[in-house]
Design a protein around this motif. Structure first.
Motif, PDB file in Angstrom:
ATOM      1  N   THR A 142       0.815  -1.219   0.000  1.00 48.60           N
ATOM      2  CA  THR A 142       0.000   0.000   0.000  1.00 48.60           C
ATOM      3  C   THR A 142       0.846   1.264   0.000  1.00 48.60           C
ATOM      4  O   THR A 142       0.305   2.369  -0.039  1.00 48.60           O
ATOM      5  N   GLY A 191       1.065  -3.095  -9.402  1.00 47.34           N
ATOM      6  CA  GLY A 191       0.504  -2.754 -10.703  1.00 47.34           C
ATOM      7  C   GLY A 191       1.335  -3.277 -11.856  1.00 47.34           C
ATOM      8  O   GLY A 191       0.798  -3.837 -12.825  1.00 47.34           O
ATOM      9  N   ARG A 212       2.689  -0.056  -4.384  1.00 46.53           N
ATOM     10  CA  ARG A 212       1.559  -0.025  -5.315  1.00 46.53           C
ATOM     11  C   ARG A 212       2.033  -0.169  -6.765  1.00 46.53           C
ATOM     12  O   ARG A 212       1.389  -0.838  -7.581  1.00 46.53           O
ATOM     13  N   ARG A 237      -7.234  -0.090  -1.238  1.00 47.78           N
ATOM     14  CA  ARG A 237      -8.003   0.341  -2.402  1.00 47.78           C
ATOM     15  C   ARG A 237      -7.074   0.656  -3.562  1.00 47.78           C
ATOM     16  O   ARG A 237      -6.040   1.287  -3.397  1.00 47.78           O
ATOM     17  N   GLY A 238      -7.461   0.198  -4.743  1.00 48.55           N
ATOM     18  CA  GLY A 238      -6.645   0.421  -5.925  1.00 48.55           C
ATOM     19  C   GLY A 238      -5.742  -0.744  -6.277  1.00 48.55           C
ATOM     20  O   GLY A 238      -5.091  -0.715  -7.322  1.00 48.55           O
ATOM     21  N   LEU A 239      -5.701  -1.760  -5.431  1.00 51.16           N
ATOM     22  CA  LEU A 239      -4.864  -2.928  -5.711  1.00 51.16           C
ATOM     23  C   LEU A 239      -5.677  -4.023  -6.398  1.00 51.16           C
ATOM     24  O   LEU A 239      -5.490  -5.213  -6.148  1.00 51.16           O
ATOM     25  N   ASP A 240      -6.590  -3.592  -7.263  1.00 49.60           N
ATOM     26  CA  ASP A 240      -7.475  -4.528  -7.953  1.00 49.60           C
ATOM     27  C   ASP A 240      -6.657  -5.524  -8.767  1.00 49.60           C
ATOM     28  O   ASP A 240      -5.734  -5.149  -9.491  1.00 49.60           O
ATOM     29  N   GLU A 270      -9.255  -1.101   3.685  1.00 48.02           N
ATOM     30  CA  GLU A 270      -9.400   0.299   3.309  1.00 48.02           C
ATOM     31  C   GLU A 270      -8.125   0.856   2.690  1.00 48.02           C
ATOM     32  O   GLU A 270      -8.151   1.593   1.709  1.00 48.02           O
ATOM     33  N   ARG A 271      -6.993   0.470   3.245  1.00 40.36           N
ATOM     34  CA  ARG A 271      -5.711   0.970   2.735  1.00 40.36           C
ATOM     35  C   ARG A 271      -5.325   0.293   1.422  1.00 40.36           C
ATOM     36  O   ARG A 271      -4.415   0.757   0.741  1.00 40.36           O
TER      37      ARG A 271
END
Length: 222
Positions: A22, A31, A27, A51-54, A48-49
């Motif tokens: 995170t 990615g 990140r 998010r964006g690590l889909d 919550e932390r």
């Protein structure tokens, strides 16, 4: 694919676990790994932390909890540690070394051999090569205790018996990747430098299976 040294089976797509996923560099590692087709798991303290690590498999837990680490390591063939800690001018820092010792024990228990760990310029024999401002102002005033723990972290990795690489980036920035990284082990005459987090992420991912820097501690810079 069988690894003759460790006896483990390597899949066509590397199956990696990322710690510190995170953070700013973590990140980008996640990615870029997903973009390369890697099978990525990330140990995170809270959804919550994350998010964006889909696309990554998220495992909730603390990096100092061996049970959580062993769950996260199931089926993995390599670990990338991008763990960081805030500057701490006064208080002692132990997070990096304590988490790394637990990680090493968990990796041995789960028979995962490859460990790529990011530390930074100022660790080990790279101390004194960060440039005037870093060496004489930032390091002694803000980072001395952090780097004392990074040195303990590096010692644990070196003594682990694992297939390790220690990566020491120069000062990080958030610029776009340049796609070219200088790798140094002889720091004679080198003082200061910067590197994009995106370039660090790419270099670190290359070390998951590449053996060129195995058991070595390259400083990387633009």
């Amino acid at each position: 694919m069988q690894n003759s040294e460790t006896g483990t089976v390597q899949s066509a797509a590397p199956r990696i676990l990322v710690l510190g996923a995170t953070g700013g560099t973590g990140r980008l590692i996640v990615g870029q790994a997903l973009a390369r087709g890697y099978d990525v798991a990330a140990l995170v303290r809270s959804p919550e932390r994350a998010r964006g690590l889909d696309g990554a498999k998220l495992i909730a837990g603390d990096a100092r909890d061996e049970r959580a680490l062993r769950r996260a390591l199931e089926g993995r063939e390599a670990v990338i540690s991008a763990l960081g800690t805030p500057a701490s001018p006064v208080r002692e820092v132990t997070l990096l070394s304590s988490a790394t010792q637990v990680l090493v024990d968990a990796m041995k228990a789960e028979r995962v051999a490859r460990l790529v760990t990011i530390t930074g310029i100022g660790a080990g024999d790279s101390a004194g090569h960060g440039g005037f401002l870093f060496d004489h102002v930032i390091f002694p005033l803000l980072l001395r205790k952090v780097y004392a723990d990074k040195n303990r972290q590096e010692a644990i990795v070196r003594d682990s018996g694992l297939d390790w690489v220690l990566v020491r980036p120069t000062v990080l920035n958030d610029k776009p990747a340049r796609g070219a990284v200088r790798m140094l082990t002889d720091l004679s005459g080198f003082h200061g430098g910067t590197i994009a987090r995106a370039d660090v992420a790419g270099f670190v991912l290359d070390q998951v299976r590449d053996g060129a820097w195995l058991h070595r501690s390259p400083l990387i810079t633009s």
